[in-house]
Each structure stands twice: as structure tokens, then as C-alpha cells.
Design a protein around this motif. Structure first.
Motif, PDB file in Angstrom:
ATOM      1  N   ILE A   1       0.838  -1.203   0.000  1.00 48.43           N
ATOM      2  CA  ILE A   1       0.000   0.000   0.000  1.00 48.43           C
ATOM      3  C   ILE A   1       0.868   1.247   0.000  1.00 48.43           C
ATOM      4  O   ILE A   1       0.605   2.207  -0.734  1.00 48.43           O
ATOM      5  CB  ILE A   1      -0.946  -0.017   1.218  1.00 48.43           C
ATOM      6  CG1 ILE A   1      -1.964  -1.153   1.090  1.00 48.43           C
ATOM      7  CG2 ILE A   1      -1.669   1.320   1.364  1.00 48.43           C
ATOM      8  CD1 ILE A   1      -2.831  -1.338   2.311  1.00 48.43           C
ATOM      9  N   ALA A   2       1.943   1.221   0.843  1.00 51.53           N
ATOM     10  CA  ALA A   2       2.831   2.382   0.920  1.00 51.53           C
ATOM     11  C   ALA A   2       3.509   2.641  -0.419  1.00 51.53           C
ATOM     12  O   ALA A   2       3.633   3.798  -0.852  1.00 51.53           O
ATOM     13  CB  ALA A   2       3.878   2.159   2.010  1.00 51.53           C
TER      14      ALA A   2
ATOM     15  N   SER B   1       0.460   5.459   7.648  1.00 54.93           N
ATOM     16  CA  SER B   1      -0.996   5.489   7.459  1.00 54.93           C
ATOM     17  C   SER B   1      -1.534   4.110   7.107  1.00 54.93           C
ATOM     18  O   SER B   1      -2.587   3.692   7.620  1.00 54.93           O
ATOM     19  CB  SER B   1      -1.360   6.495   6.362  1.00 54.93           C
ATOM     20  OG  SER B   1      -0.923   7.792   6.684  1.00 54.93           O
ATOM     21  N   ALA B   2      -0.808   3.398   6.237  1.00 56.53           N
ATOM     22  CA  ALA B   2      -1.242   2.053   5.858  1.00 56.53           C
ATOM     23  C   ALA B   2      -1.221   1.124   7.061  1.00 56.53           C
ATOM     24  O   ALA B   2      -2.119   0.299   7.235  1.00 56.53           O
ATOM     25  CB  ALA B   2      -0.336   1.511   4.747  1.00 56.53           C
TER      26      ALA B   2
ATOM     27  N   SER C   1       2.116   6.807  -6.644  1.00 62.09           N
ATOM     28  CA  SER C   1       1.073   7.718  -7.139  1.00 62.09           C
ATOM     29  C   SER C   1       1.411   9.158  -6.799  1.00 62.09           C
ATOM     30  O   SER C   1       1.340  10.051  -7.659  1.00 62.09           O
ATOM     31  CB  SER C   1      -0.274   7.333  -6.524  1.00 62.09           C
ATOM     32  OG  SER C   1      -0.619   5.994  -6.846  1.00 62.09           O
ATOM     33  N   PHE C   2       1.808   9.401  -5.526  1.00 64.87           N
ATOM     34  CA  PHE C   2       2.134  10.761  -5.120  1.00 64.87           C
ATOM     35  C   PHE C   2       3.413  11.257  -5.783  1.00 64.87           C
ATOM     36  O   PHE C   2       3.549  12.456  -6.043  1.00 64.87           O
ATOM     37  CB  PHE C   2       2.275  10.838  -3.599  1.00 64.87           C
ATOM     38  CG  PHE C   2       0.954  10.930  -2.880  1.00 64.87           C
ATOM     39  CD1 PHE C   2       0.171  12.060  -2.977  1.00 64.87           C
ATOM     40  CD2 PHE C   2       0.499   9.881  -2.104  1.00 64.87           C
ATOM     41  CE1 PHE C   2      -1.049  12.149  -2.320  1.00 64.87           C
ATOM     42  CE2 PHE C   2      -0.715   9.955  -1.447  1.00 64.87           C
ATOM     43  CZ  PHE C   2      -1.490  11.094  -1.560  1.00 64.87           C
TER      44      PHE C   2
ATOM     45  N   TYR D   1       0.872   4.087  -2.871  1.00 65.71           N
ATOM     46  CA  TYR D   1       0.633   5.495  -2.543  1.00 65.71           C
ATOM     47  C   TYR D   1       1.828   6.357  -2.920  1.00 65.71           C
ATOM     48  O   TYR D   1       1.681   7.444  -3.492  1.00 65.71           O
ATOM     49  CB  TYR D   1       0.342   5.646  -1.049  1.00 65.71           C
ATOM     50  CG  TYR D   1      -1.048   5.238  -0.630  1.00 65.71           C
ATOM     51  CD1 TYR D   1      -2.033   4.982  -1.571  1.00 65.71           C
ATOM     52  CD2 TYR D   1      -1.388   5.097   0.712  1.00 65.71           C
ATOM     53  CE1 TYR D   1      -3.309   4.599  -1.197  1.00 65.71           C
ATOM     54  CE2 TYR D   1      -2.665   4.720   1.107  1.00 65.71           C
ATOM     55  CZ  TYR D   1      -3.619   4.472   0.147  1.00 65.71           C
ATOM     56  OH  TYR D   1      -4.884   4.106   0.521  1.00 65.71           O
ATOM     57  N   SER D   2       3.034   5.870  -2.574  1.00 66.96           N
ATOM     58  CA  SER D   2       4.243   6.645  -2.849  1.00 66.96           C
ATOM     59  C   SER D   2       4.424   6.850  -4.345  1.00 66.96           C
ATOM     60  O   SER D   2       4.758   7.956  -4.793  1.00 66.96           O
ATOM     61  CB  SER D   2       5.466   5.933  -2.261  1.00 66.96           C
ATOM     62  OG  SER D   2       5.354   5.806  -0.867  1.00 66.96           O
TER      63      SER D   2
ATOM     64  N   ALA E   1       2.945   7.356   4.164  1.00 69.68           N
ATOM     65  CA  ALA E   1       2.041   6.356   3.569  1.00 69.68           C
ATOM     66  C   ALA E   1       2.155   5.028   4.300  1.00 69.68           C
ATOM     67  O   ALA E   1       1.143   4.357   4.555  1.00 69.68           O
ATOM     68  CB  ALA E   1       2.363   6.183   2.087  1.00 69.68           C
TER      69      ALA E   1
END
Length: 470
Positions: free
Chosen positions: A17-18, A190-191, A24-25, A21-22, A187
Motif C-alpha cells: 500500500i505504501a 498510514s497504511a 502515485s504521489f 501510494y508513494s 504512507a
């Protein structure tokens, strides 16, 4: 690509997930930085173009609108800061006559060697290098009342603007990896927090065993998808626990109830083989054994029926039949027991009663109610069976004059294996299943069983059934 996919699948879910997210960001941040640099660069260039055009147009317009041509530049023009300073946004100007002789230049133009480019369009900015310095330049003819009187060349140094853009580019390139690293850390954190309930689910699932079924997943504070997942799993565990408890109870009940008749049969047969006996004794013991076999058969039938009702595997097949006929058939089936105890059966208001329901299961309900009434009615006692119609419902009442039931026990009568045991009912045989089965079947048949009892006076059981109407 396949190798990366395999490596990605081996990562833990929070790292995956991290990374997603990373990535994508990172793409979004890269686009933002790229757009930011592009906008700043174009903004800087636009300012330079506007400054250049403004400066060259001011000289062209001055000469063009001068009543009498006296000078190429306005008075005090060279005293302006952009023409004297070399450090902050300098503007270099060189003015030539028709023979390309230098006649005027800004004070900051130390080495006025600007060249007029014949192939370059007028009033159109272009880049060139002068003494290894990149310049943005523009050129135009000076016209006075339709007569060409000279040429003007305006130049802006791009050095400071280029340095600013380089500083910006360096800053963005420096900030970018730090931002990506921070994004990954945030991320991942948060994950980790987001899937924490999943780990609680795993921990709880590992703790649950057959002997420890009361473990439940702590519900998250936020009523999000993980809350729904945790609640759904808890509900599933509740259902599983209930089914396991029922299975254990059924197993315990069966072993408990089957043990007695089996022990009797075993003991009777052991007695028979110890020595030779008379024919009458063999017949008597065999007859007794057969009674216990019948008891076993009835008990197994009741257990199977009880299991089917609890597992909701019973299908109701409705048909139209006469309740009076069913009650009469039930009395015939229990005629031997009724005569054995010399019980008087009184029928009140018994008349044809059409019902559209399950004939089989209503017959079992009536059998179990009448069986209980016969068991707890004393010898030479009486049972009154009365029927009446009220609010499109048949009410069939079974009233005995037995010992009755204490008020505190009435709510427990439909519980499995519950029996009122005292000195007067100790010798009465039974399994405590009849009313439990009757209650469950009544629910399936949309019928109602209600019980009223008075100690030492008797018990009244009312079976309420919907009447049949065309």
C-alpha cells in the motif's frame, strides 16, 4: 517486469500500500514540480519579452512622434537605473545612424558591439551571445515622418533570470527525493494504522478454538469498511458459536437419553443369558426389550425432528384438512395409554374445522400436547378437549386435572429437557423434548401455544391455528 511483480507480491500488504501510494504521489508531485518550473520559466521569459518590447517601442515611438528630429533618445533617458546598473535587470541599448555608425548607447553598455542582423525580423525577440553572455535582443528601424533616420538595438541579459531558474530547478530536484521519502514514510505509517484492525482480526482468529469461542474482534471507532468487516466477522463467529453449542448440546442430549434404554436392553439380555429360563420368562424379557427398542426409536425420531427444526431444514407442505379428524386420530393413537390409566376424555365443541397448514407437523404438535396431558393426569383423572372459533382462528384447548405446574416454571416449559421433577412426577417417564419440539413446529406452522397452570388443580394448553377461508 515479471521479476518486479514477483518481488512486489512478496512484500507485506502495508509495504505494498505504501509503495502504491508513494508511486502515485511521486508521479503527481513530479507533475506539479514540472508544471511549476514550466510556469515560472515561461513567466520569467514573458516578463523579459514584455520589457524588451516596451523598451524598443518607446524609442521607436519617440523618434516617430518627435516634431523636429533632434535626438534619438528622450532627455535624461540614460539616467534611468536599468540603463546605468549592471547588477539588477540591466537594459542595454545601442543606436546607429543610417550608415550603422554608433551614435548613442546606454551607459551600462561598456563594449557596444551589437550587430544589426539583416535576416532577423524587427520587433521580434531572439537569443544570442555577446562576450559569452546570453542575451535576449530585439532590433527595429527608427522612422521620423516616413524617413529612416537610424537603427536601435535593445538587449537584456538573461544571466540573473537563468541563475534564478537554475536555483529553482536545483531546489526542486533537492526537495523531490526528500518529499518522496517523506511520502513513503507517511504512507507506510498510514497504511499500518489503516490495516491495524486486520491484524486484530488475525490475532483474534488465532485465539479462537473449539473451547474458546467467546473471543471477538474489537470494533474500530470509525464506522468505515473495516468496521463493517469486523462486525460481519463477529456476527459470523456468533453464528458459528451458536451452531457449535447446538451440536454439542445435541450430542450431549443424545448420549444422555440413549444411555438409559441401551443400558436397560443390555442388562436385560445379560440376565437372559446367565441361565436357562422358562419360555414365559423369555417372552416377558423379550417383550420388555422390544418396549425399550420402541422407546429408542421414538427418542431417535424426536432427536432427528428436533435437529431438523433447529437447522431450518424442515419444509412446510400445506394442505387443507379437518382438525377434528386429526384430533380424533390422535385419540385413537393414545387409546391404549388412556385406557391404561382409566382417563376420561371429554370433548366440548368439537366440530369440523378446516385448516390450510402442515397436517403432518400439526399432528405431531397435537400428539405431544396430548401425550404430556396423559402423562401428568392421575389414574381415573380426566382430560377436557374443547374447541372454538374466534377472530378467524381455531383455539384447541387441552385441560387436565393433574398436579399442575408452579408459576415460576411456566416460562421454562418449552426449553429442551426441562421437566418439573418433584416427588409426584419422579416416576413419570419422558425426555423433556415433547413441548420443545411442539413449540418449534408451532413457529414453523404459524401457530401459537400458550400454557396456564394452577398447582394441584391442573394445566391448560391452548393451540391457536389460523382457520381456512376460501
Amino acid at each position: 517486469m515479471v521479476i518486479y511483480q514477483k518481488m512486489f507480491k512478496k512484500l507485506s500488504i502495508k509495504n505494498r500500500i505504501a509503495l502504491i501510494y508513494s508511486f502515485s504521489f511521486t508521479v503527481i508531485l513530479g507533475l506539479i514540480f514540472g508544471v511549476l518550473f514550466f510556469v515560472v520559466k515561461n513567466g520569467v521569459n514573458q516578463v523579459m519579452y514584455e520589457t524588451l518590447n516596451e523598451e524598443i517601442n518607446s524609442h521607436v515611438n519617440f523618434v516617430l512622434h518627435e516634431p523636429i528630429f533632434k535626438s534619438y533618445v528622450p532627455e535624461r533617458e540614460w539616467e534611468e537605473v536599468e540603463h546605468t546598473d549592471l547588477a539588477l535587470n540591466p537594459v542595454f541599448i545601442a543606436i546607429y545612424d543610417n550608415d550603422f555608425n554608433l551614435v548613442e548607447h546606454s551607459p551600462n553598455l561598456v563594449d557596444p558591439k551589437f550587430q544589426w542582423k539583416k535576416n532577423q525580423a524587427e520587433n521580434t525577440p531572439y537569443y544570442t551571445e555577446v562576450n559569452s553572455i546570453k542575451m535576449l535582443m530585439s532590433q527595429a528601424q527608427l522612422i521620423h515622418h516616413g524617413e529612416k533616420v537610424g537603427y536601435v538595438i535593445v538587449a537584456l541579459s538573461t544571466k540573473h533570470n537563468q541563475l534564478a531558474l537554475e536555483y529553482l530547478e536545483t531546489s526542486l530536484m533537492f526537495i523531490f527525493p526528500i518529499a518522496v521519502l517523506l511520502i513513503f514514510i507517511v504512507a507506510r505509517y498510514s497504511a499500518s494504522n489503516s490495516i491495524r484492525p486486520v491484524f486484530k482480526i488475525i490475532d483474534t482468529a488465532q485465539k479462537i478454538t473449539e473451547t474458546n469461542l467467546n473471543e471477538r474482534i474489537p470494533l474500530p471507532k470509525n464506522k468505515d469498511e473495516l468496521f463493517q468487516l469486523s462486525k460481519t466477522i463477529n456476527d459470523l463467529l456468533d453464528r458459528l458459536e451458536l451452531q457449535i453449542i447446538k451440536a454439542k448440546q445435541f450430542s450431549a442430549d443424545a448420549s444422555h437419553e440413549l444411555r438409559t434404554p441401551l443400558s436397560i436392553i443390555k442388562g436385560t439380555l445379560e440376565v437372559l443369558i446367565r441361565r436357562e429360563r422358562k419360555q414365559e420368562e423369555y417372552q416377558d424379557k423379550i417383550q420388555y426389550t422390544l418396549q425399550q427398542v420402541d422407546r429408542l426409536y421414538q427418542l431417535v425420531e424426536q432427536f432427528l425432528l428436533l435437529s431438523r427444526t433447529e437447522n431450518n431444514s424442515i419444509k412446510i407442505f400445506k394442505s387443507t384438512f379437518d382438525l377434528k379428524e386429526e384430533i380424533t386420530n390422535c385419540l385413537v393413537r393414545f387409546d391404549f395409554l388412556i385406557k391404561e390409566k382409566s382417563i376420561k376424555i371429554v370433548l366440548e365443541g368439537l366440530q369440523p374445522m378446516l385448516a390450510n397448514n402442515s397436517k403432518e407437523y400439526l399432528g405431531i404438535i397435537i400428539d405431544n400436547i396430548l401425550s404430556n396431558a396423559i402423562k401428568y393426569t392421575p389414574i381415573h383423572g380426566s382430560i377436557i378437549i374443547s374447541c372454538y372459533l374466534k377472530n378467524n382462528k381455531y383455539h384447541i384447548v387441552f385441560q387436565d386435572n393433574g398436579k399442575g405446574i408452579q408459576p415460576e416454571f411456566l416460562k421454562e416449559l418449552h426449553e429442551r429437557h426441562f421437566r418439573v421433577l418433584d416427588e409426584k412426577s419422579h416416576d413419570i417417564s419422558g425426555y423433556g423434548l415433547g413441548l420443545n419440539i411442539a413449540y418449534k413446529l408451532a413457529q414453523l406452522c404459524n401457530a401459537l401455544i400458550s400454557i396456564q397452570s394452577t398447582k394441584e388443580k391442573g394445566t391448560e394448553v391452548t393451540l391457536t391455528i389460523d382457520s381456512f377461508t376460501d
